[in-house]
Design a protein around this motif. Structure first.
Motif, PDB file in Angstrom:
ATOM      1  N   CYS A 210       0.813  -1.227   0.000  1.00  0.00           N
ATOM      2  CA  CYS A 210       0.000   0.000   0.000  1.00  0.00           C
ATOM      3  C   CYS A 210       0.852   1.286   0.000  1.00  0.00           C
ATOM      4  N   ALA A 211       1.963   1.262   0.747  1.00  0.00           N
ATOM      5  CA  ALA A 211       2.705   2.517   1.013  1.00  0.00           C
ATOM      6  C   ALA A 211       2.996   3.324  -0.257  1.00  0.00           C
ATOM      7  N   ILE A 220       1.190  10.125   2.674  1.00  0.00           N
ATOM      8  CA  ILE A 220       2.484   9.916   2.021  1.00  0.00           C
ATOM      9  C   ILE A 220       3.585  10.293   3.002  1.00  0.00           C
ATOM     10  N   GLY A 221       4.474   9.369   3.257  1.00  0.00           N
ATOM     11  CA  GLY A 221       5.495   9.571   4.274  1.00  0.00           C
ATOM     12  C   GLY A 221       6.580  10.545   3.855  1.00  0.00           C
ATOM     13  N   ALA A 222       7.456  10.897   4.819  1.00  0.00           N
ATOM     14  CA  ALA A 222       8.592  11.760   4.522  1.00  0.00           C
ATOM     15  C   ALA A 222       9.504  11.024   3.546  1.00  0.00           C
ATOM     16  N   LEU A 297       8.036   1.549   8.468  1.00  0.00           N
ATOM     17  CA  LEU A 297       7.374   1.894   9.725  1.00  0.00           C
ATOM     18  C   LEU A 297       6.032   2.532   9.392  1.00  0.00           C
ATOM     19  N   ALA A 298       4.959   1.998   9.942  1.00  0.00           N
ATOM     20  CA  ALA A 298       3.643   2.606   9.732  1.00  0.00           C
ATOM     21  C   ALA A 298       3.065   2.981  11.088  1.00  0.00           C
ATOM     22  N   TYR A 331       5.246   5.391   6.786  1.00  0.00           N
ATOM     23  CA  TYR A 331       3.910   5.375   6.186  1.00  0.00           C
ATOM     24  C   TYR A 331       2.898   5.868   7.213  1.00  0.00           C
ATOM     25  N   PRO A 332       2.503   7.139   7.091  1.00  0.00           N
ATOM     26  CA  PRO A 332       1.566   7.695   8.072  1.00  0.00           C
ATOM     27  C   PRO A 332       0.142   7.230   7.810  1.00  0.00           C
TER      28      PRO A 332
END
Ligand SMILES: Nc1nc2c(ncn2[C@@H]2O[C@H](COP(=O)(O)OP(=O)(O)OP(=O)(O)O)[C@@H](O)[C@H]2O)c(=O)[nH]1
Ligand SMILES: [Mg+2]
Length: 392
Positions: A210-211, A220-222, A297-298, A331-332
């Motif tokens: 998914c990420a 959307i993560g850093a 990391l989510a 992954y926020p």
């Protein structure tokens, strides 16, 4: 990342069914597509009927070798599985190609158990054929290894596993090894609950796939872990692990000024999940043997910091070797949960695989000797019947 998933044999079909469920979940919970097609291929009609998420038409549940097996499987004879796969491969490839979203896929994932006849015999053949036709996309295998009790009681289990692993390794871009025995743990009732094991096996792929497919900015993560990172990581023998820590168990007294406590709690949550992911790896292996690795990391956005991501990187660095290439992402997404997915790839040594090869080499000698004994005895009977008239 988007996968086309094809399961072979009973085990492969059921796990492909679980991936189909994962795809539906991604669509309904997150509005994204991670599974572009899910198929089950089998020589056994009953196994195909028992699935629940894969579309029930003949183009998604594909019966092969019907004439040879009468729809009842190949009874662990993997050579027969391989032969049927060669004869009926067009049926599978045609069915796959005609699905609507086929060309959007980033990679193929072919799934089977190593111990049966249909799955273990067909997976290397189809991997090779798909590679010849669609060489621009990576082709991965997910191979389920048998329980210890099966290895101890049925020698075909070990022999089929060795043959399947050797053949698959020579054609697949990477092979996820998933050991059934690792999921039995202390609770042996799980042995009777295959569907629970299958859910556990597939779960680590959820965030991983998914990420990189998120479209909304807030998810959307850093540092996004996308299909490119995953493809660059996956090579050869591979293990996957997943660990989580519920955020509530680490709740601190509400004192926002005491930042050092907040920070150490945050790190604890991260390392807790990381340790779990490592101890829950799908295969017993030494992380130092991995030439490539990744972690994802989510967590809810407010629970994540680059420091935490870095901390986890240090954790992984400590247990892998100095030259392991480590990729990472955040992954926020999750609510009330912090979880870590780990992939260890290009493993230079896998004890379990070596063991299958060693035991099978011995077995081949034993089997040959037994065959010769049988032939000798049969010849003895034939000789004794030499002077008896026949009615034929
Ligand atoms: N994790 C998991 N393992 C399974 C499942 N079904 C069977 N297995 C394992 O798979 C191996 C047997 O292979 P199967 O997939 O049943 O065999 P098959 O490919 O259908 O081949 P034949 O039945 O011989 O034609 C054993 O090691 C089982 O423990 C399942 O749903 N989940
Ligand atoms: Mg079967």
């Amino acid at each position: 990342m988007k996968f086309v998933v094809i399961g072979f044999g009973q085990c492969g079909g059921r796990i492909a069914d679980e991936f189909a469920r994962l795809g539906k979940r991604a669509k309904s919970q997150r509005g994204i597509e991670i599974i572009t097609g899910a198929f089950a291929v089998n020589t056994d009609t009953a196994d195909l009927s028992g699935l629940s998420c894969i579309k029930p038409d003949y183009q998604h549940r594909i019966l092969i070798g019907g004439r040879k097996t009468g729809g009842h499987g190949v009874g662990k004879i993997n050579e027969m599985g391989a032969e049927i796969a060669r004869e009926d491969s067009d049926k599978i490839i045609d069915a796959m190609r005609t699905t609507r979203r086929f060309f959007e896929s980033d990679a193929f994932l072919l799934v089977a158990s190593s111990a049966g006849g249909t799955g273990s015999g067909t997976i290397p053949i189809l991997t090779q054929l798909i590679k010849e036709r669609y060489g621009d996309k990576p082709i991965y295998n997910l191979i389920v290894l048998p329980f210890e009790h099966e290895e101890a009681t049925e020698e075909r289990t070990v022999y089929n596993s060795a043959v399947c692993l050797k053949s698959a390794y020579s054609v697949a871009d990477a092979i996820f090894l998933i050991d059934n025995q690792r999921y039995v743990k202390k609770d042996s009732s799980v042995r009777n609950n295959m569907s629970h094991i299958n859910t556990l096996m597939v779960e680590p792929f959820y965030n991983l796939l998914c990420a990189g497919e998120e479209k909304k900015r807030k998810h959307i993560g850093a540092k996004t872990l996308d299909a490119g990172d995953i493809i660059q990581t996956l090579v050869g023998w591979t293990a996957i692990g997943y660990g989580k820590s519920p955020l509530s168990i680490f709740r601190l007294p509400l004192d926002r000024n005491r930042n050092f406590r907040k920070k150490s709690a945050e790190t604890n949550k991260g390392t807790y999940a990381m340790n779990e992911a490592i101890s829950q790896l799908s295969l017993n292996c030494n992380p130092r043997d991995a030439a490539r690795a990744l972690y994802l990391l989510a967590a809810p956005a407010r629970e994540m910091s680059m420091e935490l991501v870095k901390e986890l990187g240090d954790c992984l660095r400590d247990i892998t070797s100095q030259d392991t290439i480590i990729r990472s992402g955040d992954y926020p997404r999750e609510k009330g949960l912090l979880d870590v997915t780990i992939v260890l790839s290009e493993l230079k040594d896998v004890g379990k695989v070596r063991e299958y090869y060693g035991k099978s080499t011995e077995l081949i000698g034993d089997m040959k000797k037994r065959r010769e004994d049988i032939e000798d005895k049969l010849q003895g009977i034939e000789k004794a019947a030499k002077d008896i008239p026949s009615l034929l």
